[in-house]
Design an enzyme around this catalytic site. Structure first.
Site, PDB file in Angstrom:
ATOM      1  N   LYS A   1     -42.899   3.494  72.816  1.00  0.00           N
ATOM      2  CA  LYS A   1     -42.463   3.777  74.090  1.00  0.00           C
ATOM      3  C   LYS A   1     -41.235   4.923  73.709  1.00  0.00           C
ATOM      4  CE  LYS A   1     -39.841   2.012  78.383  1.00  0.00           C
ATOM      5  NZ  LYS A   1     -39.089   3.220  78.274  1.00  0.00           N
TER       6      LYS A   1
ATOM      7  N   ALA B   1     -17.261   5.359  57.992  1.00  0.00           N
ATOM      8  CA  ALA B   1     -16.474   6.402  58.611  1.00  0.00           C
ATOM      9  C   ALA B   1     -16.996   7.790  58.607  1.00  0.00           C
ATOM     10  CB  ALA B   1     -14.822   6.221  58.285  1.00  0.00           C
TER      11      ALA B   1
END
Length: 628
Positions: free
Chosen positions: A41, A566
């Site tokens: 999909k 981060a």
């Protein structure tokens, strides 16, 4: 050129202006059996490519002409197909570095006027050179389509299918953090509208919702903080909750500009919102449609752990209803009691991950990360203003420390400042509230500070090292650890490399652990000096992999399994099985957005049995490769 007249059922017919598309019905489980085939999909815009005498139109599922919206590159590629007239049904996508299609990236490219990453995947052929093919079995239509599009990986590609069982195909799709699969009856004709010949099964709940209002950001005057959502039910707009993460800075500001012009005095929802639900909400005309990914429906009909994916300008608001298979059940939610201030603060601005989004991520995967972060001294990377602002490591308490965060004394330094630890989910939520974007635990627990329970061999590639070489290095570390009688597990770093990790029964001290890992790193560098170095000096690392053993000494840390990084992309350090380790999964493949879906698709944790596999570390060995 393919000849459609040779296929039984192909009818001579004029090229229609538009064919209303065939739609898939959502089901809770993928079907099985030889009558079905299964396709990945896609996460993009469903389009019909109408080709007539070299002229191409790209039409949305409602028949809107969006040809100009997508630039010239895909249109030119469709013009190059060897057909006179044709209608191809497919999806236009943007594929990210991981190889998966990404609707948010597609929307960002459209907003920037960028078209260099667009790819059109064709999965059906409705008309070809004067012949209507809709009555043909799907397999015949795909045979013709393959001949039209070819096998080359250009801007127009054939959407291939899988013949294996639907459950297995879906499981693999979800493990790779794809959206899901579409299963289709092999012998079915193409029938306009939604039916049962095509069914879709998803890796996570995801659908469109009507925007009925918004809350302004608590940290920016000209941005939205969350959207208030609804679905139509019996003619009324039914409130289903909010979505407060998934917006990049630019998207949050753009939505504010658009929605602020659409404000109305009265609520568009059929039933009044509660006082808490209505607080600070600015209502708007219910015209815009948002696509949202979420973990489940709550018992009271609201969304849980929702994340914004983009606006759906190809869908009308009045068409939006609740889409959920009746047999689907919501998994139990992890409760959190720590209050988040400024939950809409963006920690990863370009990826739309907010403080609340990070909290949702950790709540969702708590049972997986808990064994790696609780009851251990922690070093934390804090970024109070997100990854684009100031960042600093912290091991000791700070002013205003949340009481859910535990303070612990190092027995070797009883007069020193206490270190940080957590005991439960509330402790982890308190770290999120404190802008902790990376969690780096010691290799020992609070119960036994002086005897480590984990080995971490950090494989850090230098400039120009291919990812396949890092994988080979991990396999070599695995071989050496197993030769020493230890178990080996692998995870991505979420940065550039891989970590090979061994659990230990706490017996050896830190000096023995460092000696063992140094001997292994030195042996690898001695055996293959053209591939490895064991010294950290970058001047010696060009084109080589640093085998970093220095994580294995008292007070040193390594990023935890499942911890975020981060860095742009919001990647996480992802545990893998050894069978999964391959070129298709890079060091930053799994993210805050995709890891919960991956884990939900697995029957067990990738590191299942990690602690049980621990054995005591014996005396250091050189770890030289066995000659064969």
């Amino acid at each position: 050129m393919p000849d459609p007249s040779t296929f039984k059922g192909a009818k001579k017919a004029a090229l229609p202006d538009f064919v209303e598309p065939m739609l898939a019905t959502l089901v809770a489980a993928a079907p099985s059996g030889d009558t079905w085939l299964h396709e990945i999909k896609f996460d993009g815009y469903r389009l019909q490519a109408r080709i007539e005498a070299g002229r191409v139109k790209l039409l949305t599922r409602s028949g809107l002409d969006w040809t100009k919206k997508f630039g010239k590159t895909v249109v030119a590629a469709l013009q190059d197909l060897s057909v006179g007239t044709a209608i191809l049904d497919g999806e236009l996508v943007v594929e990210t570095a991981s190889g998966a299609s990404d609707f948010s990236a597609l929307q960002a490219d459209l907003k920037e006027g960028r078209s260099d990453r667009f790819v059109f995947y064709a999965f059906d052929l409705l008309h070809l050179d004067g012949h209507d093919l809709r009555a043909l079995p799907l397999t015949d239509r795909k045979t013709l389509l393959r001949q039209v599009v070819g096998e080359a990986g250009g801007l127009v590609r054939f959407s291939d299918h899988f013949d294996e069982g639907g459950a297995m195909v879906l499981r693999h799709a979800c493990r790779l953090s794809l959206e899901g699969i579409v299963s289709k009856l092999r012998d079915a004709p193409y029938r306009t509208g939604r039916g049962k010949s095509w069914v879709k099964s998803k890796c996570s709940a995801r659908q469109e919702f009507v925007i009925g209002g918004f809350m302004p950001s608590s940290v920016s005057r000209k941005a939205i903080g969350s959207l208030v959502l609804g679905v139509y039910d019996g003619g009324d707009l039914h409130h289903v909750g909010r979505v407060g993460t998934g917006f990049s800075t630019a998207v949050a500001e753009d939505l504010f500009r658009r929605l602020d012009r659409m404000r109305v005095a009265d609520s568009p929802f059929g039933a009044p919102l509660t006082a808490d639900e209505a607080r600070q909400v600015r209502y708007v005309r219910p015209e815009l449609v948002a696509e949202v990914e979420f973990r489940a429906w709550t018992a009271d009909g609201h969304l849980r752990h929702a994340s914004f994916r983009g606006l759906r300008e190809d869908k009308a608001a009045r068409e939006i209803i609740r889409e959920v298979p009746k047999s689907a059940k919501a998994p139990p939610a992890q409760r959190r009691t720590v209050r988040l201030t400024h939950p809409d603060r963006l920690y990863w601005p370009d990826d739309g991950v907010t403080k609340e989004g990070l909290a949702d991520y950790y709540a969702e995967i708590w049972r997986h990360i808990a064994p790696h972060v609780v009851h251990r001294p922690l070093a934390l990377l804090r970024c109070p203003n997100g990854i684009t602002g100031e960042a600093f490591f912290q091991k000791h308490a700070w002013k205003g420390l949340n009481p859910a965060i535990a303070l612990v004394k190092d027995p070797a330094d009883p007069d020193g400042a206490p270190l940080i630890s957590i005991n439960d989910l509330d402790g982890l939520m308190a770290l999120v509230q404190s802008a902790v974007l990376e969690i780096h635990p010691w290799g020992a627990s609070l119960e036994d500070w002086e005897r480590p329970a984990t080995i971490v061999m950090d494989l850090d590639p230098g400039e120009g090292v291919a990812w396949t070489k890092v994988i080979e290095a991990a396999q070599e570390v695995r071989q050496r650890l197993e030769a020493a009688g230890l178990s080996a597990f692998v995870k991505t770093s979420g940065g550039k490399g891989l970590h090979v990790v061994s659990p230990l029964k706490p017996k050896a001290d830190w000096a023995a652990l460092k000696a063992f890992t140094k001997a292994m790193a030195d042996a690898m560098a001695a055996d293959s000096p053209d591939r490895f170095v064991s010294t950290i000096a970058k001047s010696k690392r060009g084109g080589k992999i640093l085998v970093d053993y220095l994580r294995n000494q008292r007070g040193s840390t390594a990023v935890a399994a499942f911890s975020t990084r981060a860095r742009p992309g919001a990647a996480v350090s992802a545990p893998l099985t050894w069978d999964e380790l391959g070129p298709g999964i890079g060091p930053a493949y799994f993210t805050v957005a995709t890891m919960p879906t991956r884990l939900a698709a697995l029957s067990r944790d990738p590191w299942d049995g990690f602690r049980a596999a621990g054995v005591p570390l014996e005396a250091p060995r050189s770890g030289r490769k066995t000659r064969t």
